[in-house]
Design a protein around this motif. Structure first.
Motif, mmCIF file in Angstrom:
data_model
loop_
_atom_site.group_PDB
_atom_site.id
_atom_site.type_symbol
_atom_site.label_atom_id
_atom_site.label_comp_id
_atom_site.label_asym_id
_atom_site.label_seq_id
_atom_site.Cartn_x
_atom_site.Cartn_y
_atom_site.Cartn_z
ATOM 1 N N ARG A 1 -45.091 -44.249 25.362
ATOM 2 C CA ARG A 1 -43.676 -44.078 25.027
ATOM 3 C C ARG A 1 -42.788 -44.660 26.127
ATOM 4 N NH1 ARG A 1 -40.248 -38.474 23.942
ATOM 5 N NH2 ARG A 1 -38.418 -39.482 22.986
ATOM 6 N N MET A 2 -41.811 -45.449 25.690
ATOM 7 C CA MET A 2 -40.808 -46.028 26.577
ATOM 8 C C MET A 2 -39.454 -45.418 26.238
ATOM 9 S SD MET A 2 -42.302 -48.543 28.471
ATOM 10 C CE MET A 2 -41.298 -50.010 28.684
ATOM 11 N N ARG B 1 -34.905 -40.873 11.282
ATOM 12 C CA ARG B 1 -36.019 -40.914 12.231
ATOM 13 C C ARG B 1 -36.531 -42.341 12.336
ATOM 14 N NH1 ARG B 1 -38.647 -36.997 10.238
ATOM 15 N NH2 ARG B 1 -37.827 -35.458 11.691
ATOM 16 N N TYR B 2 -36.663 -42.826 13.569
ATOM 17 C CA TYR B 2 -36.976 -44.245 13.780
ATOM 18 C C TYR B 2 -37.868 -44.400 14.998
ATOM 19 C CZ TYR B 2 -36.160 -49.126 15.261
ATOM 20 O OH TYR B 2 -36.318 -50.434 15.678
ATOM 21 N N ALA B 3 -38.830 -45.322 14.887
ATOM 22 C CA ALA B 3 -39.658 -45.709 16.034
ATOM 23 C C ALA B 3 -39.795 -47.222 16.035
ATOM 24 C CB ALA B 3 -41.033 -45.051 15.965
ATOM 25 N N LEU C 1 -51.952 -51.813 25.780
ATOM 26 C CA LEU C 1 -51.146 -50.671 25.355
ATOM 27 C C LEU C 1 -50.042 -51.118 24.408
ATOM 28 C CD1 LEU C 1 -50.770 -48.825 28.758
ATOM 29 C CD2 LEU C 1 -51.722 -47.794 26.713
ATOM 30 N N SER C 2 -49.701 -50.245 23.457
ATOM 31 C CA SER C 2 -48.590 -50.505 22.549
ATOM 32 C C SER C 2 -47.392 -49.662 22.988
ATOM 33 C CB SER C 2 -48.961 -50.129 21.114
ATOM 34 O OG SER C 2 -50.079 -50.843 20.672
ATOM 35 N N PRO C 3 -46.427 -50.251 23.681
ATOM 36 C CA PRO C 3 -45.242 -49.475 24.033
ATOM 37 C C PRO C 3 -44.397 -49.207 22.797
ATOM 38 C CG PRO C 3 -44.999 -51.741 24.757
ATOM 39 C CD PRO C 3 -46.374 -51.617 24.211
ATOM 40 N N TYR C 4 -43.856 -48.011 22.714
ATOM 41 C CA TYR C 4 -43.015 -47.683 21.571
ATOM 42 C C TYR C 4 -41.813 -46.871 22.029
ATOM 43 C CZ TYR C 4 -44.620 -42.793 21.453
ATOM 44 O OH TYR C 4 -44.879 -41.485 21.778
ATOM 45 N N TYR C 5 -40.795 -46.869 21.181
ATOM 46 C CA TYR C 5 -39.533 -46.186 21.466
ATOM 47 C C TYR C 5 -39.192 -45.263 20.307
ATOM 48 C CZ TYR C 5 -38.816 -49.902 24.933
ATOM 49 O OH TYR C 5 -38.954 -50.771 25.989
ATOM 50 N N THR C 6 -38.754 -44.067 20.623
ATOM 51 C CA THR C 6 -38.197 -43.168 19.627
ATOM 52 C C THR C 6 -37.346 -42.127 20.333
ATOM 53 O OG1 THR C 6 -38.666 -41.699 17.759
ATOM 54 C CG2 THR C 6 -40.183 -41.594 19.629
ATOM 55 N N ASP C 7 -36.313 -41.659 19.653
ATOM 56 C CA ASP C 7 -35.497 -40.566 20.172
ATOM 57 C C ASP C 7 -36.036 -39.214 19.741
ATOM 58 O OD1 ASP C 7 -33.448 -41.958 21.604
ATOM 59 O OD2 ASP C 7 -32.567 -42.570 19.690
ATOM 60 N N LEU D 1 -38.847 -41.895 7.364
ATOM 61 C CA LEU D 1 -39.302 -42.463 8.630
ATOM 62 C C LEU D 1 -39.230 -43.976 8.514
ATOM 63 C CD1 LEU D 1 -40.649 -42.287 11.454
ATOM 64 C CD2 LEU D 1 -42.873 -42.257 10.284
ATOM 65 N N MET D 2 -38.681 -44.608 9.544
ATOM 66 C CA MET D 2 -38.649 -46.064 9.604
ATOM 67 C C MET D 2 -39.304 -46.506 10.904
ATOM 68 S SD MET D 2 -35.566 -48.728 8.840
ATOM 69 C CE MET D 2 -34.342 -47.946 9.895
ATOM 70 N N VAL D 3 -40.155 -47.517 10.794
ATOM 71 C CA VAL D 3 -40.876 -48.045 11.956
ATOM 72 C C VAL D 3 -40.744 -49.559 11.961
ATOM 73 C CG1 VAL D 3 -43.108 -48.262 13.121
ATOM 74 C CG2 VAL D 3 -42.546 -46.149 11.879
ATOM 75 N N SER D 4 -40.356 -50.119 13.094
ATOM 76 C CA SER D 4 -40.385 -51.575 13.256
ATOM 77 C C SER D 4 -41.479 -51.938 14.244
ATOM 78 C CB SER D 4 -39.029 -52.111 13.738
ATOM 79 O OG SER D 4 -38.644 -51.538 14.971
#
Length: 459
Positions: free
Chosen positions: A376-377, A420-422, A349-355, A330-333
């Motif tokens: 989630r965005m 896997r990335y967020a 709010l903390s917007p985040y992106y993941t596929d 898992l990688m998170v930026s």
């Protein structure tokens, strides 16, 4: 400032949390003199209110904290922290909350004891709480310590938190927990193929650098990448004064991943952790990079610079490409990346992106449990054309003003590999004080990630 629980003490003052619609029943269960006192003082159980009941010796027999109604509680979090700030100094034992709610409110109580006192003494909550029965006190204390680290790092101005100072903070954290740390600085960034980190930071008086911290010998692999722009002038696309005032917080992504790393290491989670922080200052000098320049990133993609104030994605790109070479589980930026995210969801709010839909489900559930709201965005693939300028592979600042947070996230996805990335596009700042969250630097998304990690690393 002590962000720990008080030692259990027989003399601890009972603190009862009482909702408005439960106040009559509570009074009916008390001795007549207590009920008459509460009614005479006008205590209603309104959210955040406090009542003190005296004993026969003139001390405090018990305290009450109003818990309001479901409607008022839904409009905030860490309500007990608001009451704690009104209580006199002393040690309190909590009554009236189920363990899950007690966990959240206890964390809020500890966080309310935080104050940024590096430059002058500040007021903070002096009422201490005994760890309620049924809560994991060590975990709550570790989370509070991680959050305090994040707040401190953001709050310290760039005069004392430049790239070298951020490296020092990483080294201190590594030493505390037995982690290893390697740092690539200055011209060595070019020699070791980190051209965009070097380019963004080369105009600063402090050399740019990539900080690489590792901890853990076994278990799944987690890589955290945090934007460490210690101050952002905007470069040659200079920010106006109004836009530069809070730029000490532009290393909020780095501060947040370091706070999360502190939590993970203090709790001894069974994983292998890597933290990458590209630490730079985006300054103006004769060797500053220019609008119109074309850079080649670590992974070979060419990037046209259409705005030197869109520098965070550049330094993250090299770090993400480097991280992806190891293909972590898992990688998170995390980054204070775009104003567009603030326009979309505000500062809370903390917007985040993941596929990864399964990861998103875990994060959303964890955020509610940890009182750390996220949203989630979309990685909206049709917008890929917006970040393709024609004369280079990528554009660091697409024109038009639309979907700025999404296009920034799409830019980063080009460097994050296939695992896997967020990505979290956080604000890192409380513009106004709230219970357990003073005005100033703040962690966002870290507690949700911590809560989600066991499930996320098992996917």
């Amino acid at each position: 400032m002590d962000l720990t629980f008080a030692t259990a003490d027989a003399a601890a003052i009972p603190l009862h949390v009482v909702a408005q619609d439960a106040l009559d029943a509570f009074c009916d269960a008390q001795p007549d003199k207590v009920a008459r006192w509460l009614r005479a003082t006008g205590f209603t159980g309104a959210l955040g209110s406090v009542a003190l009941v005296p004993d026969d010796a003139g001390g405090i027999a018990m305290a009450l904290a109003g818990d309001g109604t479901p409607e008022t509680r839904a409009r905030g979090r860490f309500h007990l922290a608001g009451a704690a700030a009104l209580l006199p100094e002393g040690t309190y034992a909590l009554h009236g909350l189920a363990p899950e709610r007690a966990t959240t409110e206890s964390l809020g109580w500890l966080l309310s004891q935080y104050s940024f006192d590096h430059y002058r003494e500040q007021k903070h909550t002096t009422a201490r709480l005994v760890a309620p029965e049924g809560v994991d006190a060590a975990r709550i204390e570790a989370i509070a310590a991680g959050e305090a680290l994040t707040r401190d790092l953001i709050n310290v101005p760039a005069s004392d938190m430049g790239p070298a100072d951020l490296e020092g903070a990483c080294a201190t954290l590594a030493t505390r927990h037995g982690a290893s740390i390697e740092v690539i600085r200055g011209e060595a960034l070019l020699e070791q193929n980190f051209p965009m980190i070097h380019t963004v930071g080369r105009a600063s008086a402090q050399a740019p650098r990539l900080i690489d911290m590792r901890w853990g010998e076994s278990g799944p692999t987690l890589t955290l990448v945090g934007k460490g722009v210690c101050f952002d002038t905007g470069g040659l696309n200079l920010k106006p004064a109004t836009g530069m005032g809070l730029m000490k917080k532009d290393m909020g992504g780095a501060a947040t991943v370091l706070g999360l790393a502190q939590m993970i290491m203090a709790l001894g989670l069974p994983l292998r952790l890597r933290v990458l922080v590209p630490a730079v200052e985006n300054s103006v000098a004769g060797n500053a990079f220019r609008p119109g320049d074309i850079l080649t990133a670590r992974n070979g993609l060419s990037v046209e610079i259409n705005n030197t104030d869109a520098e965070g994605r550049l330094v993250l790109a090299d770090a993400l490409a480097f991280a992806a070479e190891e293909d972590p589980d898992l990688m998170v930026s995390m980054a204070t990346l775009t104003g567009a995210a603030r326009v979309a969801v505000g500062p809370d709010l903390s917007p985040y992106y993941t596929d990864d839909a399964a990861l998103a489900g875990l994060l959303d559930a964890a955020a509610e449990q940890a009182a750390d709201p996220v949203w989630r965005m979309p990685f909206h693939t049709p917008y890929e054309s917006m970040i393709e300028p024609g004369i280079a592979d990528l554009d660091n600042a697409p024109k038009g003003g639309f979907a700025g947070s999404i296009t920034a996230a799409l830019f980063l996805r080009r460097f994050a590999g296939q695992g896997r990335y967020a990505h979290f596009d956080i604000y890192g700042w409380n513009p106004a004080a709230a219970p357990a969250r003073p005005k100033g630097g703040t962690g966002m998304g870290a507690r949700a990630l911590l809560e989600a990690l066991p499930g996320a690393l098992a996917l």
